[in-house]
Design an enzyme around this catalytic site. Sequence first.
Site, PDB file in Angstrom:
ATOM      1  N   GLY A 175       0.801  -1.224   0.000  1.00  0.00           N
ATOM      2  CA  GLY A 175       0.000   0.000   0.000  1.00  0.00           C
ATOM      3  C   GLY A 175       0.825   1.261   0.000  1.00  0.00           C
ATOM      4  O   GLY A 175       0.713   2.108  -0.893  1.00  0.00           O
ATOM      5  N   GLY A 176       1.702   1.423   0.984  1.00  0.00           N
ATOM      6  CA  GLY A 176       2.526   2.623   1.073  1.00  0.00           C
ATOM      7  C   GLY A 176       3.671   2.598   0.069  1.00  0.00           C
ATOM      8  O   GLY A 176       3.993   3.617  -0.536  1.00  0.00           O
ATOM      9  N   HIS A 177       4.262   1.424  -0.117  1.00  0.00           N
ATOM     10  CA  HIS A 177       5.468   1.301  -0.955  1.00  0.00           C
ATOM     11  C   HIS A 177       5.197   1.674  -2.410  1.00  0.00           C
ATOM     12  O   HIS A 177       5.893   2.513  -2.982  1.00  0.00           O
ATOM     13  CB  HIS A 177       5.954  -0.140  -0.850  1.00  0.00           C
ATOM     14  N   TYR A 183      11.719   1.094  -4.759  1.00  0.00           N
ATOM     15  CA  TYR A 183      12.850   0.614  -5.563  1.00  0.00           C
ATOM     16  C   TYR A 183      13.531  -0.551  -4.866  1.00  0.00           C
ATOM     17  O   TYR A 183      13.424  -0.719  -3.642  1.00  0.00           O
ATOM     18  CB  TYR A 183      13.887   1.741  -5.777  1.00  0.00           C
ATOM     19  N   TYR A 467      13.346  11.547  -0.984  1.00  0.00           N
ATOM     20  CA  TYR A 467      12.503  10.421  -1.443  1.00  0.00           C
ATOM     21  C   TYR A 467      11.291  10.304  -0.518  1.00  0.00           C
ATOM     22  O   TYR A 467      11.458  10.097   0.685  1.00  0.00           O
ATOM     23  CB  TYR A 467      13.358   9.144  -1.445  1.00  0.00           C
ATOM     24  N   TYR A 470      11.012   7.725   2.080  1.00  0.00           N
ATOM     25  CA  TYR A 470      11.847   7.897   3.274  1.00  0.00           C
ATOM     26  C   TYR A 470      11.352   9.152   3.979  1.00  0.00           C
ATOM     27  O   TYR A 470      12.059  10.156   4.129  1.00  0.00           O
ATOM     28  CB  TYR A 470      13.334   8.029   2.905  1.00  0.00           C
TER      29      TYR A 470
HETATM   30  P1  FDA Z   1       2.491   2.414   5.967  1.00  0.00           P
HETATM   31  O1  FDA Z   1       1.363   1.490   6.175  1.00  0.00           O
HETATM   32  O2  FDA Z   1       3.088   3.036   7.175  1.00  0.00           O
HETATM   33  O3  FDA Z   1       2.064   3.509   4.913  1.00  0.00           O
HETATM   34  C1  FDA Z   1       2.918   4.539   4.465  1.00  0.00           C
HETATM   35  C2  FDA Z   1       2.069   5.718   3.969  1.00  0.00           C
HETATM   36  O4  FDA Z   1       1.187   5.287   2.942  1.00  0.00           O
HETATM   37  C3  FDA Z   1       1.186   6.296   5.066  1.00  0.00           C
HETATM   38  O5  FDA Z   1       1.024   7.673   4.836  1.00  0.00           O
HETATM   39  C4  FDA Z   1      -0.127   5.575   4.865  1.00  0.00           C
HETATM   40  O6  FDA Z   1      -1.239   6.271   5.376  1.00  0.00           O
HETATM   41  C5  FDA Z   1      -0.185   5.430   3.354  1.00  0.00           C
HETATM   42  N1  FDA Z   1      -0.888   4.220   2.935  1.00  0.00           N
HETATM   43  C6  FDA Z   1      -0.606   2.953   3.312  1.00  0.00           C
HETATM   44  N2  FDA Z   1      -1.441   2.103   2.718  1.00  0.00           N
HETATM   45  C7  FDA Z   1      -2.270   2.827   1.940  1.00  0.00           C
HETATM   46  C8  FDA Z   1      -3.366   2.487   1.104  1.00  0.00           C
HETATM   47  N3  FDA Z   1      -3.750   1.231   0.944  1.00  0.00           N
HETATM   48  N4  FDA Z   1      -4.022   3.488   0.474  1.00  0.00           N
HETATM   49  C9  FDA Z   1      -3.639   4.776   0.646  1.00  0.00           C
HETATM   50  N5  FDA Z   1      -2.610   5.162   1.438  1.00  0.00           N
HETATM   51  C10 FDA Z   1      -1.926   4.181   2.082  1.00  0.00           C
HETATM   52  N6  FDA Z   1      11.508   1.719   0.313  1.00  0.00           N
HETATM   53  C11 FDA Z   1      12.016   1.395  -0.915  1.00  0.00           C
HETATM   54  O7  FDA Z   1      11.667   2.013  -1.913  1.00  0.00           O
HETATM   55  N7  FDA Z   1      12.883   0.352  -1.028  1.00  0.00           N
HETATM   56  C12 FDA Z   1      13.279  -0.390   0.035  1.00  0.00           C
HETATM   57  O8  FDA Z   1      14.073  -1.316  -0.116  1.00  0.00           O
HETATM   58  C13 FDA Z   1      12.743  -0.064   1.317  1.00  0.00           C
HETATM   59  N8  FDA Z   1      13.111  -0.771   2.428  1.00  0.00           N
HETATM   60  C14 FDA Z   1      12.566  -0.447   3.657  1.00  0.00           C
HETATM   61  C15 FDA Z   1      12.922  -1.186   4.799  1.00  0.00           C
HETATM   62  C16 FDA Z   1      12.390  -0.873   6.046  1.00  0.00           C
HETATM   63  C17 FDA Z   1      12.771  -1.699   7.256  1.00  0.00           C
HETATM   64  C18 FDA Z   1      11.508   0.218   6.165  1.00  0.00           C
HETATM   65  C19 FDA Z   1      10.944   0.590   7.510  1.00  0.00           C
HETATM   66  C20 FDA Z   1      11.137   0.949   5.036  1.00  0.00           C
HETATM   67  C21 FDA Z   1      11.665   0.627   3.786  1.00  0.00           C
HETATM   68  N9  FDA Z   1      11.319   1.356   2.642  1.00  0.00           N
HETATM   69  C22 FDA Z   1      11.848   1.011   1.417  1.00  0.00           C
HETATM   70  C23 FDA Z   1      10.399   2.497   2.743  1.00  0.00           C
HETATM   71  C24 FDA Z   1       8.985   2.066   2.401  1.00  0.00           C
HETATM   72  O9  FDA Z   1       8.853   1.925   1.002  1.00  0.00           O
HETATM   73  C25 FDA Z   1       7.986   3.140   2.885  1.00  0.00           C
HETATM   74  O10 FDA Z   1       8.114   3.313   4.269  1.00  0.00           O
HETATM   75  C26 FDA Z   1       6.564   2.767   2.508  1.00  0.00           C
HETATM   76  O11 FDA Z   1       5.761   3.913   2.507  1.00  0.00           O
HETATM   77  C27 FDA Z   1       6.005   1.750   3.468  1.00  0.00           C
HETATM   78  O12 FDA Z   1       4.759   1.287   3.073  1.00  0.00           O
HETATM   79  P2  FDA Z   1       3.877   0.543   4.181  1.00  0.00           P
HETATM   80  O13 FDA Z   1       2.580   0.187   3.553  1.00  0.00           O
HETATM   81  O14 FDA Z   1       4.670  -0.519   4.829  1.00  0.00           O
HETATM   82  O15 FDA Z   1       3.716   1.691   5.266  1.00  0.00           O
END
Ligand code: FDA
Length: 527
Positions: A175-177, A183, A467, A470
């Site tokens: 979702g967030g990624h 990347y 980015y 981040y």
């Molecule tokens: P999370 O759930 O916290 O969401 C992040 C943001 O997106 C928030 O603002 C959230 O509200 C919103 N969001 C989430 N789901 C949504 C949905 N379904 N609809 C609308 N909005 C939504 N990046 C990268 O490019 N390459 C990498 O290799 C890595 N490696 C990495 C390792 C570790 C340990 C961490 C902590 C982070 C990374 N990242 C990364 C960064 C990562 O891509 C970034 O933190 C993402 O936003 C995480 O997505 P999540 O869904 O996990 O986060």
Amino acid sequence: MKLPVSLFVFALLFSFLSATSAHTHESFLRCLTLHSRNDSISEVIYTSSNSSYSFVLESSIRNPRFSTPSTPKPLVIVTPLVVSQIQEILSCAQKHGMQVRVRSGGHDYEGLSYVSPVPFVILDMINLRNISVDVENSFAWVQSGATLGELYYEIAEQSKTLGFPAGVCPTVGAGGHFSGGGYGTIFRKYGLAADNVIDAHLIDVKGRFLDRKSMGEDLFWAIRGGGGASFGVIVAWKIKLVPVPSTVTVFTVNKNLEQNATKILHRWQYVADKFDKDLFIRVVLTGANSSQEGKKTVQAAFNSLYLGGKDKLLPLMQESFPELGLVSEDCKEMSWIQSILYFAGFPSGQSLDVLLNRTLTVISYKAKSDYVKNPIPESGLEGIWQRFYEKEAESAELILTPYGGKMSEISESAIPFPHRAGNIYKIQYLVYWSEEGTAATESHVSWIRRLYAYMAPYVSKSPREAYINYRDLDIGTNNEGNTSYRQASIWGTKYFKNNFKRLVHVKTVFDPTNFFRNEQSIPPLSW
Ligand code: FDA
């Protein structure tokens, strides 16, 4: 006892706010249960009176910095099982003045998916994580609550020669990624995860279920790199899978300062973005103990994936980067999916099942990012080494990720992610600490800010690019109430450059009342 006036006003305001938020959340809950078309919604609602509340809240918190007793907590967490429940949550939240924070994998660096200063509900996508892979037509549908590990596992179950260019850490949520770019080790060949999204399902502020055709190309453009949380709830993504060879090669060659790390790293800056697209060599810098008693050094780990066998890699390295001194013994051949485990830090021979594990050992951290367009001179690198010798840097690392290849071929405006041609590499600065309390947080955050200030002459300028995935609130935030275009541009142009204007336009059309918002969400005009 007589209270001072200011204290009296504060006490009054506090009791008013608590009463209001209690009222808000009760009416929100009543609304959800009354209007739910699906009885099972009561099974996926968690409030602080529920024994599973803390477990559900904490299970996706990746940064304990945002999980302290003083961190604001959600009044309600809902983990929808079906799409209609998302529509009900959005409708009831709008009626009863609750802010919604959407969480998929919970990896947001500043905790924006699970912390808010105003009364809020977490819409946690954890139960919406279905993945269906179509090998014949090389695509997959991935629900937003799925992790990258789950996605890679499903692809590997069905094909040894298909992969996907997303991140390195298996617990990151789709979702967030995908909404921030995404990347990983094969992005020099295939671009970002968001470059490879070909359709999506989204629930907008009006509760409409939209796909690419019905949302239109503007909104579809915005959700592929414009950052999560500004435009709606993305339920699922259709992604294009990419070919990977049956054998790839990985290596990690460590060099410390006594082993000429400064010169080799300096040289790396001239070749890393020009290598063949099949070759990715990043550098991870950490502090280390020197071989000389009591002295410190810095270690540069040259950490690589090559899409092919070592018979081709070795002559390529001899030709383009002989300074590293790569030899056959450094190289390990394996399948692409095994390289995912290798980069995620699992020992060799580990079962692929670890990719399905959503739990991660967590430790507090602060991160920042920069883009480098001209090689940093050796004297500049030496200034970084000095900062590694400070005590706060004990668990710090800098990850240098090479650009070039496919990343330079895609236009800056193709999707909102603008960091394309002209970038040699991106730096991610990270500092970790295990001590609790504000003093430890402050000293480590201050260390990383000092390093960031030191780096200013060596990195991108006007804007100093960053980015979005981040997330870094140091580079600017919205106001809690209205945010002007001008104020949001401070951080917006760093993440998106000229694409920020178009993002604001899309936001103004699709969410004019700014319902989907956080400290760094795209504001609509006139908000
Ligand atoms: P999370 O759930 O916290 O969401 C992040 C943001 O997106 C928030 O603002 C959230 O509200 C919103 N969001 C989430 N789901 C949504 C949905 N379904 N609809 C609308 N909005 C939504 N990046 C990268 O490019 N390459 C990498 O290799 C890595 N490696 C990495 C390792 C570790 C340990 C961490 C902590 C982070 C990374 N990242 C990364 C960064 C990562 O891509 C970034 O933190 C993402 O936003 C995480 O997505 P999540 O869904 O996990 O986060």
